[in-house]
Write a protein that holds these residues in place. Structure first.
Motif, PDB file in Angstrom:
ATOM      1  N   ASP A   1      26.396 -20.424  20.983  1.00  0.00           N
ATOM      2  CA  ASP A   1      27.217 -21.441  21.638  1.00  0.00           C
ATOM      3  C   ASP A   1      27.096 -22.798  20.961  1.00  0.00           C
ATOM      4  O   ASP A   1      28.086 -23.548  20.852  1.00  0.00           O
ATOM      5  N   SER A   2      25.907 -23.161  20.522  1.00  0.00           N
ATOM      6  CA  SER A   2      25.715 -24.465  19.883  1.00  0.00           C
ATOM      7  C   SER A   2      26.548 -24.596  18.613  1.00  0.00           C
ATOM      8  O   SER A   2      27.074 -25.663  18.303  1.00  0.00           O
TER       9      SER A   2
ATOM     10  N   TYR B   1      30.214 -25.005  19.727  1.00  0.00           N
ATOM     11  CA  TYR B   1      30.454 -26.381  20.174  1.00  0.00           C
ATOM     12  C   TYR B   1      30.636 -27.315  18.978  1.00  0.00           C
ATOM     13  O   TYR B   1      31.477 -28.227  19.009  1.00  0.00           O
ATOM     14  N   LYS B   2      29.844 -27.088  17.950  1.00  0.00           N
ATOM     15  CA  LYS B   2      29.962 -27.918  16.749  1.00  0.00           C
ATOM     16  C   LYS B   2      31.313 -27.718  16.088  1.00  0.00           C
ATOM     17  O   LYS B   2      31.962 -28.689  15.657  1.00  0.00           O
TER      18      LYS B   2
ATOM     19  N   SER C   1      34.100 -29.282  18.162  1.00  0.00           N
ATOM     20  CA  SER C   1      34.094 -30.755  18.197  1.00  0.00           C
ATOM     21  C   SER C   1      35.039 -31.353  17.170  1.00  0.00           C
ATOM     22  O   SER C   1      35.420 -32.524  17.283  1.00  0.00           O
TER      23      SER C   1
ATOM     24  N   THR D   1      39.688 -20.234  22.798  1.00  0.00           N
ATOM     25  CA  THR D   1      38.842 -19.556  23.790  1.00  0.00           C
ATOM     26  C   THR D   1      39.565 -18.414  24.487  1.00  0.00           C
ATOM     27  O   THR D   1      38.928 -17.554  25.118  1.00  0.00           O
TER      28      THR D   1
ATOM     29  N   LEU E   1      34.058 -21.194  27.712  1.00  0.00           N
ATOM     30  CA  LEU E   1      33.267 -22.004  26.792  1.00  0.00           C
ATOM     31  C   LEU E   1      33.827 -23.416  26.630  1.00  0.00           C
ATOM     32  O   LEU E   1      33.099 -24.336  26.240  1.00  0.00           O
ATOM     33  N   TRP E   2      35.111 -23.609  26.936  1.00  0.00           N
ATOM     34  CA  TRP E   2      35.716 -24.923  26.768  1.00  0.00           C
ATOM     35  C   TRP E   2      35.270 -25.905  27.859  1.00  0.00           C
ATOM     36  O   TRP E   2      35.308 -27.128  27.652  1.00  0.00           O
TER      37      TRP E   2
ATOM     38  N   LEU F   1      32.391 -28.284  26.995  1.00  0.00           N
ATOM     39  CA  LEU F   1      32.542 -28.899  25.675  1.00  0.00           C
ATOM     40  C   LEU F   1      32.331 -30.411  25.775  1.00  0.00           C
ATOM     41  O   LEU F   1      33.028 -31.096  26.534  1.00  0.00           O
TER      42      LEU F   1
ATOM     43  N   HIS G   1      32.771 -32.782  23.378  1.00  0.00           N
ATOM     44  CA  HIS G   1      33.660 -33.588  22.548  1.00  0.00           C
ATOM     45  C   HIS G   1      35.111 -33.214  22.879  1.00  0.00           C
ATOM     46  O   HIS G   1      35.536 -32.086  22.631  1.00  0.00           O
TER      47      HIS G   1
ATOM     48  N   ARG H   1      37.582 -28.835  34.213  1.00  0.00           N
ATOM     49  CA  ARG H   1      36.335 -28.923  33.453  1.00  0.00           C
ATOM     50  C   ARG H   1      35.161 -29.279  34.357  1.00  0.00           C
ATOM     51  O   ARG H   1      34.061 -28.778  34.189  1.00  0.00           O
TER      52      ARG H   1
END
Length: 424
Positions: free
Chosen positions: A11-12, A15-16, A19, A30, A39-40, A43, A45, A70
């Motif tokens: 996941d990390s 996310y990167k 971003s 997604t 997963l969104w 987030l 960013h 969100r």
């Protein structure tokens, strides 16, 4: 059978990757896998760009639903709102309030058109969590009389009007590291924005803790506009604000700033601070009456300055050679300079006198760069001025922006005569 490589990523890492993508692309990505469907939501960013949508309504609905679903349990590190449509103030209020509830750290708001309604929401000036604020609006933004960003580190404003007490209020943001003011103006007549913009008392710092400077300031770029008929008062306010920048390592001042400082009256040195950390100074000057005086005062107040950049923009000024000699008679101004760069150099008498002064007084000068944008009579005397520095290896670099300004043969003749002359 094809392997789902995206779902296998941690996941990390996702996310990167996300971003760097607009929020619309993130949401569409997604939907490719069930494991990515939620997963969104966490987030950190968020990038909303209206150019990804066909009309204002679809853009507004998307941002509303995205922020609504969100939730606010996870902080927003960065929120970028790039609005090409005339957004309603109520929409901006909703989006910014949702971001502040989610403890947003960086907010960037860009709009080509004026917001429909009362303009920017008052909550914008009441946020404790903001670390970076960038405003580039298609209309003038007026700051309220009272505001405070206690955790702010970077502010980047374009076309913002400040009240005359703006610098006092900004001093409450003691963590500022970078300041960028582009085409901003100190508004003397209207020292505040509409009365509806107020700041809660619990976020206003105690004035007794203000020392008059930003202790962590690294960079400051100040491009101010003039206030016709109010030059003297505006100049005093400009000098008052520049005093707060005394800890900056890098400072850029526009020509409007240089001219406003001339209206302070009396000895300008009394209005300027000592820039104890300043190592790089960049100025835009026209070398008109007073410009040389302001330049000399800034150099006098910069005891450890290493790099000086001067950009000329007004070429229709009379010769001020005598003034150059009078204002820059103290050679101590330039002894510590290691690098000097002059742009739009055209060989005028004023410019040549500046070159002569710096070469004669810069004891540790390593490099002087002259950049020209058009042809001018190039005299060999320019290259024979006495130099105090014994370590100046590359002193002349003239880069011609326009093709054919000089013939290559003529430049090679100069190159053979002067080993430290470069042509590009």
């Amino acid at each position: 059978m094809e392997i789902d490589r995206i779902s296998c990523l941690h996941d990390s890492i996702l996310y990167k990757i996300f971003s760097f993508l607009p929020a619309k692309d993130v949401l569409q990505t997604t939907l490719l896998s069930k494991s990515l469907q939620d997963l969104w939501k966490p987030l950190p960013h968020l990038d909303f760009d209206e150019s990804d949508f066909t009309n204002e309504k679809s853009f507004t609905n998307f941002v509303d639903k995205f922020l609504l679903h969100r939730g606010n349990s996870i902080s927003i590190i960065r929120l970028r709102l790039l609005c090409g449509f005339a957004c309603r103030s109520c929409d901006l209020e909703t989006w910014i309030s949702a971001a502040f509830t989610a403890r947003v750290h960086e907010l960037q708001l860009c709009s080509k058109y004026k917001a429909i309604g009362d303009g920017l929401p008052s909550s914008l000036f009441n946020c404790k969590s903001l670390v970076t604020l960038r405003l580039n609006i298609g209309y003038v933004v007026r700051f309220p009389d009272n505001f405070c960003f206690p955790n702010m580190k970077i502010i980047d404003f374009c076309d913002v009007h400040f009240g005359k007490n703006f610098s006092d209020q900004l001093l409450n943001s003691k963590n500022l590291e970078e300041i960028y003011f582009m085409h901003c103006r100190i508004d003397i007549d209207n020292s505040s924005s509409p009365s509806s913009l107020t700041v809660r008392e619990d976020v206003v710092a105690d004035d007794s803790h203000c020392s008059g400077t930003f202790p962590n300031l690294n960079k400051a770029t100040i491009v101010l506009g003039k206030h016709p008929g109010k030059e003297e008062e505006t100049g005093f306010c400009a000098s008052k604000f520049i005093k707060t920048l005394s800890n900056a390592n890098v400072l850029y001042l526009s020509n409007a700033c240089i001219q406003l400082l001339q209206y302070c009256g009396g000895n300008l040195l009394d209005y300027l601070p000592t820039f104890c950390n300043l190592k790089r100074l960049q100025l835009t000057v026209s070398i008109k009456d007073g410009d040389i005086g302001v330049l000399s005062c800034l150099l006098d107040r910069s005891p450890i300055l290493e790099s000086l950049g001067i950009r000329f923009f007004n070429y229709k000024f009379r010769s001020l050679v005598s003034r150059c000699n009078r204002e820059l008679k103290r050679g101590e101004y330039a002894r510590h300079l290691e690098c000097i760069r002059m742009e739009h150099f055209r060989g005028s008498k004023n410019q040549v006198e500046l070159v002569r002064f710096f070469l004669a007084n810069a004891q540790v000068l390593k490099k002087m760069s002259l950049y020209s944008d058009r042809e001018f009579p190039l005299s060999l005397d320019l290259f024979e001025f006495p130099r105090l520095s014994t370590s100046c290896e590359t002193c002349w670099i003239i880069r011609l922006y326009a093709r054919g300004a000089y013939s290559r043969g003529a430049m090679l003749h100069l190159h053979n005569s002067l080993h430290n002359f470069h042509y590009s």
